[in-house]
Design a protein around this motif. Structure first.
Motif: not given
Length: 321
Positions: A24-50
């Protein structure tokens, strides 16, 4: 299977799982950074599905996030298309977890969420998939093979999903400055809550407060120690400040070294400068002091005045030890 075969199979499984995590280390990239920042900045919640095993992983990630300061909720992919889509609000970020990214329920869910306009994070183990192609952010959890001997049952893939979720949670904690005090607020119950939240005063207030003046006679000291049933008496002055402490050990040493007991007073017997702890300290801090000095009790103070006694037994009773 022979015993050696069982051991070999278990060790192979662990090695494959470990490789999936390291990969997984190889997959910690700009998308991961954006995911962290978008979740932190969201005014709502993180809805997780599967769906399937990924749904179970999603529930675990939701639980971890909620307990570490990131509001999250779980929405089963199958239930989502039968009414649960109402859980998603305008300001929510949606993360969909899937190994293949191509199951029918996932395809339908992705299309519906896109119509809502929410940011979609796809945690997916197959990059050329519907989920990956239609997600705004991709968290790659590809694994080379499952630990299952048939390469079918989700094993290494779900481990990778779980670890990626933990990586998200920890980064969000650090980004938000989530500390042990915050953690205690979300975990007030159980043993973990006690260790993070329980204060010395919560325990010492339940105990008697054996106390004598410096001029108290030997008999008065023994009576106070016996009556309060803590095997000790704190020597205080007229301002309720701690001058010393008399313990069972102090009495024994005094009896061994003194022939004339008639004129002894508390100040003649006491140990000066006893170990103390402030009332609002954590109970775990009291335990650390008791262990460091190899003693069984501490004098509790508040505003430099005598406030009580905390005993090792109090900590045992509460399960701190």
């Amino acid at each position: 299977m022979s015993h050696s075969s069982i051991i070999a199979s278990a060790q192979r499984t662990i090695e494959l799982e470990a490789q999936s995590v390291t990969g997984l280390k190889a997959f910690i990239n700009n998308d991961f950074i954006k995911a962290v920042e978008d979740i932190a900045a969201a005014r709502g919640r993180l809805v997780i599905s599967g769906i399937g095993k990924s749904a179970i992983v999603a529930q675990k990630i939701v639980a971890t996030l909620n307990s570490t300061g990131t509001p999250a909720l779980f929405m089963h992919a199958a239930d989502a298309i039968h009414g649960d889509l109402g859980m998603i609000q305008q300001d929510d970020v949606v993360m969909i977890i899937s190994k293949s990214g191509d199951s029918p329920e996932i395809k339908v869910l992705v299309s519906l969420v896109k119509n809502f306009g929410n940011t979609i994070i796809g945690m997916v183990g197959k990059i050329p998939s519907y989920l990956a192609q239609h997600s705004h952010i991709i968290l790659n959890t590809t694994v080379e093979q499952e630990a299952c001997p048939n390469n079918l049952a989700p094993t290494t893939s779900t481990t990778a999903q779980m670890v990626m979720g933990d990586a998200l949670a920890v980064c969000l904690m650090e980004l938000k400055g989530f500390n042990s005090a915050d953690f205690a607020r979300y975990h007030p119950g159980g043993m973990l809550g006690k260790k993070l939240y329980l204060r010395v005063n919560d325990l010492s207030v339940q105990n008697e407060k054996p106390a004598v003046q410096p001029e108290a006679t030997l008999k008065e000291v023994i009576v106070e120690m016996t009556k309060k049933r803590l095997g000790t008496a704190v020597v205080i002055n007229g301002s309720n400040q701690v001058l010393g402490i008399v313990t069972d050990g102090d009495l024994r040493r005094m009896l061994e070294s003194t022939a004339d007991l008639g004129k002894l007073t508390a100040k003649d017997i006491m140990s000066k400068s006893p170990k103390t702890i402030v009332a609002d300290a954590l109970a775990t801090e009291a335990l650390d002091l008791l262990r460091a000095h190899d003693i069984s009790q501490l004098v509790v103070t508040e505003n430099d005045c005598y406030a009580g006694i905390i005993h090792l037994h109090d900590l045992i009773r509460e399960g701190i030890i």
